[in-house]
Design an enzyme around this catalytic site. Sequence first.
Site, PDB file in Angstrom:
ATOM      1  N   TYR A 336      -2.791  -0.816  -9.190  1.00  0.00           N
ATOM      2  CA  TYR A 336      -2.890  -2.364  -8.810  1.00  0.00           C
ATOM      3  C   TYR A 336      -2.475  -3.379  -9.079  1.00  0.00           C
ATOM      4  O   TYR A 336      -2.104  -3.398 -10.027  1.00  0.00           O
ATOM      5  CB  TYR A 336      -4.373  -2.406  -8.861  1.00  0.00           C
ATOM      6  CG  TYR A 336      -5.665  -3.496  -8.645  1.00  0.00           C
ATOM      7  CD1 TYR A 336      -4.850  -4.718  -7.866  1.00  0.00           C
ATOM      8  CD2 TYR A 336      -6.851  -3.051  -8.575  1.00  0.00           C
ATOM      9  CE1 TYR A 336      -5.848  -5.115  -6.842  1.00  0.00           C
ATOM     10  CE2 TYR A 336      -7.621  -4.421  -8.136  1.00  0.00           C
ATOM     11  CZ  TYR A 336      -6.947  -5.403  -6.967  1.00  0.00           C
ATOM     12  OH  TYR A 336      -7.542  -6.440  -6.720  1.00  0.00           O
ATOM     13  N   CYS A 337      -1.870  -4.403  -7.837  1.00  0.00           N
ATOM     14  CA  CYS A 337      -1.156  -5.278  -8.962  1.00  0.00           C
ATOM     15  C   CYS A 337       0.463  -5.447  -9.866  1.00  0.00           C
ATOM     16  O   CYS A 337       1.043  -4.415  -9.209  1.00  0.00           O
ATOM     17  CB  CYS A 337      -1.811  -6.647  -9.006  1.00  0.00           C
ATOM     18  SG  CYS A 337      -1.384  -8.190  -9.707  1.00  0.00           S
ATOM     19  N   VAL A 338       0.479  -5.939 -10.904  1.00  0.00           N
ATOM     20  CA  VAL A 338       0.762  -5.690 -11.469  1.00  0.00           C
ATOM     21  C   VAL A 338       1.822  -3.740 -11.847  1.00  0.00           C
ATOM     22  O   VAL A 338       2.623  -3.435 -12.131  1.00  0.00           O
ATOM     23  CB  VAL A 338       0.918  -6.649 -13.114  1.00  0.00           C
ATOM     24  CG1 VAL A 338       1.601  -7.517 -12.646  1.00  0.00           C
ATOM     25  CG2 VAL A 338       0.105  -6.343 -13.592  1.00  0.00           C
ATOM     26  N   GLY A 340       0.788  -1.744 -10.226  1.00  0.00           N
ATOM     27  CA  GLY A 340       1.242  -1.114  -8.858  1.00  0.00           C
ATOM     28  C   GLY A 340       3.615  -1.839  -8.909  1.00  0.00           C
ATOM     29  O   GLY A 340       3.482   0.006  -8.739  1.00  0.00           O
ATOM     30  N   PHE A 365      -2.052  -1.396  -4.617  1.00  0.00           N
ATOM     31  CA  PHE A 365      -2.918  -1.446  -4.210  1.00  0.00           C
ATOM     32  C   PHE A 365      -2.913  -3.917  -4.110  1.00  0.00           C
ATOM     33  O   PHE A 365      -2.505  -3.904  -5.461  1.00  0.00           O
ATOM     34  CB  PHE A 365      -4.661  -2.249  -5.192  1.00  0.00           C
ATOM     35  CG  PHE A 365      -5.818  -0.717  -4.597  1.00  0.00           C
ATOM     36  CD1 PHE A 365      -4.877   0.083  -3.638  1.00  0.00           C
ATOM     37  CD2 PHE A 365      -5.976  -0.575  -5.676  1.00  0.00           C
ATOM     38  CE1 PHE A 365      -6.363   1.120  -3.448  1.00  0.00           C
ATOM     39  CE2 PHE A 365      -7.463   0.531  -5.820  1.00  0.00           C
ATOM     40  CZ  PHE A 365      -7.143   0.963  -4.471  1.00  0.00           C
TER      41      PHE A 365
END
Length: 604
Positions: A336-338, A340, A365
């Site tokens: 998710y985000c960083v 990811g 994500f």
Amino acid sequence: MSDTMGDPMGDPMAPGALPSLEDMQHWTGVIGRAQQMLMTHALKSWDPAKAQAMIARMPSPFAELPVAPAGGDVIAQSMAQGMAVWQQGLDFWAQMSGLDSTASDKDAEETKAPPADRRFTDPAWTEQPAFAFIRQSYEAIASQLETMVDAIDGIDPEQKAQMRFTTRGFLDAMSPTNFAATNPAVLRRTIETRGENLITGLANMLADLDRGQLRHTDSGAFEIGRNIAATPGKVIHETRLYQLIQYAPTTETVLEVPLVIFPPWINRFYILDLNPKKSFIAWAVAQGLSVFVVSWKSADASLADIEWDDYVAAQVDAVDTIRDVLDVDAVHAIGYCVSGTTLAATLAMLTARGEAERIKSATFFTAQVDFERAGDLKLMTGDEHLKLIESLETDGYYDGRYMAATFNALRGRDLIWNYVVNNYLMGEPYPAFDMLHWNGDTTNLPAKWHRGYLKDLYRDNKLVVPGAMVVDGTPIDLTKIKTPAYIQAGREDHIAPAESVWRMMDHLAGPKQFTLAGSGHIAGVINHPDAKKYGYWTNDNPDVAGFEDFVAGATQHEGSWWTDWIGWIREQDYGEVAAKGARIPGKGKSKAIEDAPGRYVKTR
């Protein structure tokens, strides 16, 4: 309340009789209480050394504004825009005084039309001449300032974007709705409550100052492990950087390949486990997945040495721990985000080492790997901002409240000034909203990692350059990754813009599916199917050339994209096993350390 104060539900500025002695005594008392609160707070919190240090490290508000190139064209543009602002102001004064004989009926109708800006939805902004004038003057000045910035030539696009961002932030801050004397709703509330709204609002503001952070919710409404982050599970493994949580199965059988989720370490993991009606974790467990989640530790001085390689190593460690505990060859992974972004680096490193089979599929994500079009956050990676960030370092880490303030500034109108008006001026109570509670539950960041992330990724965009970055001694190349990937973006994401997330499609070599979810960076991800909100878009055309082509040919689907994702996961893995033995938290090789959600998520 004395009737000499006029009609509180009418025009707040309507003339009335002189206030009575009782009214004067009351308002004098209100002012006295406010002064006493301010004095008490000042005496309690005053620290000369800290004040001097804060002043010394405060940057100039114009430090990063580019200097316009010299030349007659720029001067002429500025003069023309200034004259336009002045003329528009004169026109409004003429309308107010009745001297404008050329004003048409159409102009009058437009003046009375309800404004599109939701800050000005109170009827007084259109029906009462004084407030209508204030609103129109502000809108005219705002429009002309924005036009002035757009008209400047001779600077590069990044500089112009920086100027737009700074101008927009200034205009949002200077809105007349943010000030008690020019907000009709606040004036009305002040009369109704005889000033108690301002006393309550002042108490809210001083409490936030003590906290060092603007609140969005009632901080006492939620308790980790009780009404948020309450899905049953056990911590089965921990390092100095993270705890690994295994969740208890709720189905008789589970997919053979387990799922590990890497939440962003700039926030608490429980955004994925707010409550049963929103929890992605609980939902994934109910779909028959063996779910593991990494809970990152909030940084302190003991993590001062942590950098990019350590987070990649932590992801590999979590994957290998799960493989060993469940005796499986591979895992499905979500970043998710960083996290990811880091998951992509992890995949590239494993691919370069011939070990890519450890991760059967990767889901991203709202994650970016190509930061060329990374949105407004990219504007905060200039030299002045990096110097400021470095000055805020304490014992090798950054206080998470600084990061929260940065994200709030990206949507200042909604996440700062809206709450200033509601909680400080109107004196409204803070709502009990779990998503906003999580947003304010900040996490500290290792300073070395954070500086490197901003420089190498956001500023220099090295991750998409083959061999430009090295992880644990291994040069990485995203174009070599062949792991199947599910890439999700939010249509209204202001942190990881959908167009930027799409760029991952251009860099990964394996089979990929891109899904565009409704809403933004958080609500676009946390969208339980039972909520039946937002919808999502897919495009099955294998020849889509770019994000615009994807959107143009996309098919809209009702409800949550989660149902699409679980179908994709099952396509990667049809095998099932009984939900017993090591599939029960603490029953495998790694014994339970403590109940979920563990200690790390509670560390401040």
